[in-house]
Design an enzyme around this catalytic site. Sequence first.
Site, mmCIF file in Angstrom:
data_model
loop_
_atom_site.group_PDB
_atom_site.id
_atom_site.type_symbol
_atom_site.label_atom_id
_atom_site.label_comp_id
_atom_site.label_asym_id
_atom_site.label_seq_id
_atom_site.Cartn_x
_atom_site.Cartn_y
_atom_site.Cartn_z
ATOM 1 N N ASP A 47 0.831 -1.192 0.000
ATOM 2 C CA ASP A 47 0.000 0.000 0.000
ATOM 3 C C ASP A 47 0.875 1.256 0.000
ATOM 4 O O ASP A 47 1.763 1.416 0.834
ATOM 5 C CB ASP A 47 -0.923 -0.006 1.222
ATOM 6 N N ARG A 48 0.616 2.135 -0.923
ATOM 7 C CA ARG A 48 1.442 3.312 -1.103
ATOM 8 C C ARG A 48 1.259 4.330 0.024
ATOM 9 O O ARG A 48 2.227 4.920 0.510
ATOM 10 C CB ARG A 48 1.126 3.983 -2.448
ATOM 11 N N THR A 49 0.023 4.548 0.460
ATOM 12 C CA THR A 49 -0.213 5.496 1.551
ATOM 13 C C THR A 49 0.446 5.024 2.838
ATOM 14 O O THR A 49 1.049 5.816 3.575
ATOM 15 C CB THR A 49 -1.719 5.703 1.760
ATOM 16 N N CYS A 82 -2.247 4.102 -10.673
ATOM 17 C CA CYS A 82 -2.408 4.492 -9.263
ATOM 18 C C CYS A 82 -1.837 5.892 -9.115
ATOM 19 O O CYS A 82 -0.675 6.128 -9.464
ATOM 20 C CB CYS A 82 -1.680 3.523 -8.340
ATOM 21 N N ASN A 83 -2.641 6.816 -8.592
ATOM 22 C CA ASN A 83 -2.151 8.180 -8.389
ATOM 23 C C ASN A 83 -1.057 8.235 -7.332
ATOM 24 O O ASN A 83 -0.001 8.829 -7.539
ATOM 25 C CB ASN A 83 -3.307 9.092 -7.978
ATOM 26 N N THR A 84 -1.311 7.612 -6.175
ATOM 27 C CA THR A 84 -0.365 7.713 -5.060
ATOM 28 C C THR A 84 0.997 7.149 -5.437
ATOM 29 O O THR A 84 2.032 7.639 -4.964
ATOM 30 C CB THR A 84 -0.914 6.993 -3.819
ATOM 31 N N ALA A 85 1.023 6.127 -6.284
ATOM 32 C CA ALA A 85 2.289 5.515 -6.692
ATOM 33 C C ALA A 85 3.197 6.502 -7.419
ATOM 34 O O ALA A 85 4.411 6.261 -7.529
ATOM 35 C CB ALA A 85 2.029 4.292 -7.569
ATOM 36 N N THR A 124 -6.166 10.022 -1.809
ATOM 37 C CA THR A 124 -5.755 9.362 -0.570
ATOM 38 C C THR A 124 -4.928 10.317 0.294
ATOM 39 O O THR A 124 -4.384 11.313 -0.193
ATOM 40 C CB THR A 124 -4.897 8.124 -0.855
ATOM 41 N N LYS A 163 -12.227 -0.326 -2.448
ATOM 42 C CA LYS A 163 -11.244 -1.365 -2.139
ATOM 43 C C LYS A 163 -11.843 -2.450 -1.254
ATOM 44 O O LYS A 163 -11.427 -3.615 -1.323
ATOM 45 C CB LYS A 163 -10.015 -0.753 -1.465
ATOM 46 N N CYS A 193 -7.637 9.711 -7.108
ATOM 47 C CA CYS A 193 -7.332 8.325 -6.736
ATOM 48 C C CYS A 193 -8.032 7.470 -7.776
ATOM 49 O O CYS A 193 -9.195 7.738 -8.123
ATOM 50 C CB CYS A 193 -7.848 8.001 -5.334
#
Length: 230
Positions: A47-49, A82-85, A124, A163, A193
């Site tokens: 998980d990136r967050t 994935c945005n956070t990635a 996120t 999710k 996201c």
Amino acid sequence: MKTLGIIGGMGPLASEDLFNKIIRNTRAHSDGEHLHIILDNDTAIPDRTEAILHEGRDPRPELCASARRLQAAGADVLAIACNTAHYFYDDVAAAVTIPVLHMPRLTAEHVRQTGLDTVALLATDGTVRSGIYQKAFAGRPALLLPDEAGQRAVMDLIYRGVKGGQPQFPTEEIRRVLAGLRQRGAQAFILGCTELPVAFRQYGLEGPAIDPTLVLARAAIRACQAPLIA
């Protein structure tokens, strides 16, 4: 046409959404006129967050391994679903010798072309606090963020709703958040996201929205030299 590789699995529905938007935005009259797409739906990417904010497992080894697998399989261009990635974008880009599209930068440029003055970012905690969209926008146009309670509602929608595999999800709180952002001057919502376009569609959420997944899909089509549906 060039071959597109998608670094996916973050989560699977978000990857499917990007794939679907690429297909639906390619001007094609037969199977053979669509792109060759290789999707690596690697759900083992941490998980990136959690990694950015809570010292969770570093996703960079898996992200870079996915990028290298896709290049070895024949991809000419990569997209990250994935945005956070994109917080780890530089590491991923350095792992390969082919172009890697940058969703937040592409989205910022798209929004500037719309002429909007103020937009709100829904994303996120990792994306918001990492500043990847703030850096991409650089104040043009103005980028609003939800307050603390509003951000919790966004995270619930992403993690407990999409999710979490919930076909139904209570939306009263997120609707209040959206209304509050509109009152603060937001002319549109950045669905920052890749689960959020799925959530808006699945739970019937409304409001002017800009979909970075769609922006990325259309950029990927152009980068692979295929014709776009207008």
